[in-house]
Structures are given as C-alpha cells and as structure tokens.
Design an enzyme around this catalytic site. Structure first.
Site, PDB file in Angstrom:
ATOM      1  N   LYS A  45       0.932  -1.378   0.032  1.00 23.00           N
ATOM      2  CA  LYS A  45       0.024  -0.015  -0.032  1.00 23.00           C
ATOM      3  C   LYS A  45       0.866   1.253   0.024  1.00 23.00           C
ATOM      4  O   LYS A  45       0.397   2.421   0.232  1.00 23.00           O
ATOM      5  CB  LYS A  45      -0.936   0.118   0.990  1.00 23.00           C
ATOM      6  CG  LYS A  45      -1.937  -1.181   0.965  1.00 23.00           C
ATOM      7  CD  LYS A  45      -3.143  -1.206   1.819  1.00 23.00           C
ATOM      8  CE  LYS A  45      -3.982  -2.332   1.975  1.00 23.00           C
ATOM      9  NZ  LYS A  45      -4.730  -2.551   2.927  1.00 23.00           N
ATOM     10  N   GLU A  83      15.006   4.894 -27.298  1.00 21.85           N
ATOM     11  CA  GLU A  83      15.269   3.856 -28.197  1.00 21.85           C
ATOM     12  C   GLU A  83      16.187   2.980 -28.090  1.00 21.85           C
ATOM     13  O   GLU A  83      16.659   2.053 -28.795  1.00 21.85           O
ATOM     14  CB  GLU A  83      14.565   4.226 -29.723  1.00 21.85           C
ATOM     15  CG  GLU A  83      13.614   4.671 -30.105  1.00 21.85           C
ATOM     16  CD  GLU A  83      13.189   5.283 -31.337  1.00 21.85           C
ATOM     17  OE1 GLU A  83      14.141   4.944 -32.177  1.00 21.85           O
ATOM     18  OE2 GLU A  83      12.151   5.754 -31.731  1.00 21.85           O
ATOM     19  N   SER A  94      13.374   5.594 -22.072  1.00 24.86           N
ATOM     20  CA  SER A  94      11.940   5.252 -21.965  1.00 24.86           C
ATOM     21  C   SER A  94      11.754   3.813 -21.678  1.00 24.86           C
ATOM     22  O   SER A  94      12.489   2.903 -22.103  1.00 24.86           O
ATOM     23  CB  SER A  94      11.337   5.668 -23.220  1.00 24.86           C
ATOM     24  OG  SER A  94      10.009   5.031 -23.359  1.00 24.86           O
ATOM     25  N   HIS A 112       9.940  -1.276 -25.697  1.00 27.34           N
ATOM     26  CA  HIS A 112      11.122  -0.753 -25.666  1.00 27.34           C
ATOM     27  C   HIS A 112      11.969  -1.717 -24.958  1.00 27.34           C
ATOM     28  O   HIS A 112      11.636  -2.851 -24.581  1.00 27.34           O
ATOM     29  CB  HIS A 112      11.329   0.578 -24.839  1.00 27.34           C
ATOM     30  CG  HIS A 112      10.640   1.853 -25.464  1.00 27.34           C
ATOM     31  ND1 HIS A 112      11.401   2.816 -25.717  1.00 27.34           N
ATOM     32  CD2 HIS A 112       9.386   1.935 -25.982  1.00 27.34           C
ATOM     33  CE1 HIS A 112      10.609   3.665 -26.301  1.00 27.34           C
ATOM     34  NE2 HIS A 112       9.481   3.313 -26.580  1.00 27.34           N
ATOM     35  N   GLU A 114       2.423  -6.908 -36.536  1.00 27.87           N
ATOM     36  CA  GLU A 114       2.473  -5.654 -36.045  1.00 27.87           C
ATOM     37  C   GLU A 114       3.431  -4.964 -36.580  1.00 27.87           C
ATOM     38  O   GLU A 114       4.639  -5.485 -36.654  1.00 27.87           O
ATOM     39  CB  GLU A 114       2.632  -5.562 -34.629  1.00 27.87           C
ATOM     40  CG  GLU A 114       1.127  -5.632 -33.742  1.00 27.87           C
ATOM     41  CD  GLU A 114       1.311  -5.411 -32.144  1.00 27.87           C
ATOM     42  OE1 GLU A 114       0.087  -5.076 -31.572  1.00 27.87           O
ATOM     43  OE2 GLU A 114       2.108  -5.781 -31.602  1.00 27.87           O
TER      44      GLU A 114
HETATM   45  C1  LIG Z   1      12.926   8.519 -29.893  1.00 24.76           C
HETATM   46  C2  LIG Z   1      11.933   8.947 -28.640  1.00 24.76           C
HETATM   47  N1  LIG Z   1      11.917   9.827 -27.659  1.00 24.76           N
HETATM   48  C3  LIG Z   1      11.042   9.980 -26.661  1.00 24.76           C
HETATM   49  C4  LIG Z   1       9.975   9.116 -26.639  1.00 24.76           C
HETATM   50  C5  LIG Z   1       8.890   8.933 -25.660  1.00 24.76           C
HETATM   51  O1  LIG Z   1       8.886   8.085 -24.746  1.00 24.76           O
HETATM   52  P1  LIG Z   1       7.774   7.734 -23.850  1.00 24.76           P
HETATM   53  O2  LIG Z   1       6.615   7.155 -24.702  1.00 24.76           O
HETATM   54  O3  LIG Z   1       8.146   6.852 -22.565  1.00 24.76           O
HETATM   55  O4  LIG Z   1       7.168   8.963 -23.342  1.00 24.76           O
HETATM   56  C6  LIG Z   1       9.980   8.079 -27.691  1.00 24.76           C
HETATM   57  C7  LIG Z   1       8.661   7.088 -27.670  1.00 24.76           C
HETATM   58  O5  LIG Z   1       8.866   5.825 -27.950  1.00 24.76           O
HETATM   59  C8  LIG Z   1      10.772   7.764 -28.779  1.00 24.76           C
HETATM   60  O6  LIG Z   1      10.727   6.844 -29.552  1.00 24.76           O
END
Ligand SMILES: Cc1ncc(COP(=O)(O)O)c(C=O)c1O
Length: 408
Positions: free
Chosen positions: A34, A171, A192, A197, A342
C-alpha cells in the site's frame, strides 16, 4: 478443425511477452504494501540503472517524454552555469519523436533541423557540424532504434563550443558506442520504459547525468521544485530557517514522479536486459537469414546495419523496402496488419511533415531533409522478441513479408 486452425495461427507482435511472473510478483508486492508512491523501489532502481549504464546519477520519471522535458528544463535552470536562454538555437534531426522536439520549443529554444543518414538512420554528422553557429546552445540527438551517429565526434565539438548535449536514448537502452553506453556521452541522457522498448515497466523513464549539481536540479524539477531528498548547504538552510523545512521550494518544478510499482518492474527487467539484448540479436540474424535465403528473396528489403563502433541493443527490426515498392509501402503495411504482423513507422518519419510543426510555424525555413524523407517513404519496423523465435514464426514472416511483390 477449429482447434487446428488456432494452432497454426500466428500473431507476430511488437513485443512477445511484456511481463514475467517475477515482474508481476515484485509489482504486486509493492501494491500490497500500500506504499506505491515514489520511494525506496525507485531509489534502488535509479542506483542499479546508473551502475548499469555507467553514469554517476540517475533520476527516474514517469515516461521517456518526461525524461526529455526534464533534461531540457534542467539545461536552462538558473542554478546551472552553462545554460541556454530563450531564443537560442537547438539542433535536432528531422527524424525524431514528438517529445524529442517539443520540450525544446516549450523551453523557448528555436529548433534547427538537420538530416539523417539513410544507412544508419542517425544524424548526418557533416550536416550537423555545418549547422552549428554562434547561437547554437543545445544539440538534441536521437539514437534511432538502437543505432547511433558519431557520438564521440559530436561530444567533442559540444565540449569545445560549450554546447549542451542531450541524448534522447529512449529507443537505445543498452547500445554501446566504443564500449560506452549511449546516453552517457552528453550532459543528459534520457530513456523510456514504455511498452516494447528494450525494457518495459508499462510507462516510465530515466534521466542520467554525471554532474552532482545537475542531478540536484533534476531531483527538484521532478517533484514540484521541492527540496525533499536534496543535499542543502547549511548557509542556505540558515537563510530560510523561518520556513517549515519539510515544505521548502527552492526551484521551479513539475510533477514527473514515477510510481514505486513501475520502478520495481523496471528494476526486475534490468536484470534481464543483457539476456534480452543477446536474444534479440540472435532473432534478428535468424529473421534476416531466413528472408535472404528464401527462394522468394528478390532484394525486396534493405536492413539497417549497426553503425561503425556500435554494439547495438536493437529496438525492433528496421526495414527499408526496395525503391520499386515505395508507392505501395502503406498498402503493404496494412496487409501485414491484416495478417497480424504488428509494424510501426521509423519513429514518425520526417517530423517536419507533421501538422503540429505547421501549427507552431517551425518550417518557415525550407528544409530539404532527403534522408528523413526517404526513410519515411520506404521505412518501417517489426518487433524482435526476447524469446527464441520459433520456426513457425520464421516461416510465417518469410511468407508474409516477401509477398510485398504481390501487392498491387
Ligand atoms: C525517440 C523517442 N523519444 C521519446 C519517446 C517518448 O517516450 P515515452 O513514450 O516513454 O514518453 C519515444 C517513444 O517511443 C521515442 O521513440
């Protein structure tokens, strides 16, 4: 009969299996406690993450977009010595994500777009260097789909010219350039953990840096400009001793905090990252070999190779269709979707083509980004999974991908 059909049915997703049993267990444990808001799970993940990539400090946030936002706003913070001011120029590649670009604009920078190289999908170094002028204060590099540009040369020029370097590594977690992890070359590196990812916690992101004072700025901007968790000098404490020290706001701020639930999943996935990278590499090789050795192979596609000096951690399998299929590429992608494969564009293509860019009038200057245009027209990617690809999946990909020449 129905049972048999179901058995032969293949759905080739971007990501095969987002969460392991153990991921679910650690997340459930946090939920059951919690205490789900940012606390020791987050701080633990930050430590482990910083150690993994070889950065001094890591600050977790609720998304990769927030990681970019925080990096940009930390770069103009009054507490920073080398900072940009509104109206300064920021160089960014046209092949970028929405929230690679917008934090620059939101912070008052003037974006200048440069092209990418069709062979690496990453920034064209010569064009980048020739776009630098006395107004350039920031370079925001996007490491596209696990690949990178000539980051060492770019870092060197940034250092010489006191340009702030932000690496959008959302990425490319786990890719190494000359054995150093991408995201750790610049002033700030963002990551991210969104679905599909290199590791995922559903939503989540991280900023890394090597400077203690930058780290303190990141921490306060992440959480309301609060002093909570910061090391304060005694002189400073004394000056504000009339304020309740639990509620001392020393900077501007956002609320970009993650949850301990997502941190626990991210941390657990980080343990498997090296395994994911290796399996993805093997699966990538298997898919390419399967296609190229097929009797139906007719140079339908070009595959992205790792840039020189790069040990990649792939995010999907980027593909360029042969020039003669450019006109039917979108039909082909719909065909793949109908057949449950996909697929996604390469980031979002040339971002200058997007309506939001018109809305903010960022393309008044006429850019000619031929590399980004070509990648938009000919490029797409499919997933590469973290479990060994089965021969059934390989056969299915061979059959469907190579039938691009039958699309009318
Ligand atoms: C190059 C790049 N920067 C930023 C982001 C943003 O990440 P988030 O989706 O976690 O906000 C992405 C999303 O895939 C991305 O490909």
């Amino acid at each position: 009969m129905i049972k048999k059909n179901l058995k032969t049915f293949v759905h080739y997703k971007l990501l095969d299996d987002a969460f392991s049993k153990e991921d679910i267990k650690v997340a459930t444990k946090v939920l059951k406690s919690k205490k789900i808001t940012m606390s020791k799970e987050t701080f633990n993940f930050e430590k482990k993450f910083a150690k993994y990539v070889g950065a001094k400090y890591a600050c977790m946030v609720n998304s990769g977009s927030s990681a970019n936002l925080l990096s940009v706003f930390a770069s103009c913070n009054p507490l920073r010595k080398n900072k940009f001011k509104p109206g300064d120029e920021a160089i960014i590649q046209g092949l970028c994500w929405s929230t690679s670009l917008w934090p620059l604009v939101q912070a008052g920078l003037k974006p200048v777009f440069v092209d990418v190289d069709v062979n690496t999908f990453n920034v064209n170094t010569e064009e980048l260097f020739s776009s630098i002028n006395k107004n350039t204060k920031v370079i925001l590099l996007v490491h596209v789909l696990g690949n990178s540009g000539e980051i060492d040369k770019i870092k060197k020029i940034c250092k010489q010219k006191k340009i702030i370097l932000i690496e959008d590594t959302c990425e490319s977690l786990g890719s190494r350039y000359k054995n150093k992890y991408l995201g750790t070359f610049g002033d700030f590196g963002s990551y991210s953990f969104y679905y599909s990812h290199q590791i995922t916690s559903g939503e989540g992101g991280m900023v890394v840096c090597n400077n203690f004072s930058d780290y303190q700025i990141l921490l306060s901007l992440r959480a309301h400009g609060w002093s909570r968790g910061l090391k304060l000098e005694s002189k400073f404490k004394k000056k504000y001793k009339h304020i309740d020290e639990r509620f001392l706001f020393l900077n501007s701020g956002f609320n970009l905090r993650p949850l301990d639930i997502t941190a626990s999943i991210g941390n657990n996935q980080l343990k498997r990252l090296n395994f994911f990278i290796n399996t993805r590499n093997l699966n990538r090789e298997k898919i390419i070999k399967k296609l190229k050795n097929s009797v139906n192979w007719d140079d339908q596609f070009t595959f992205l190779n790792p840039a020189k000096h790069l040990n990649p951690s792939w995010f999907g399998l980027p593909i360029l269709v042969n020039k003669k299929y450019t006109g039917i590429k979108n039909k082909f992608l719909k065909f793949l979707e109908r057949n449950k494969i996909e697929n996604r564009p390469i980031i979002s293509g040339n971002f200058l083509n997007q309506p939001s860019v018109n809305l903010y009038k960022l393309n008044k200057k006429k850019y000619n980004l031929t590399g980004a245009e070509e990648i938009e027209k000919r490029g797409f990617f499919i997933g590469i999974h973290t479990k060994n690809i089965s021969s059934k999946e390989l056969n299915y990909l061979e059959q469907k991908l190579l039938s691009i020449n039958k699309i009318k």
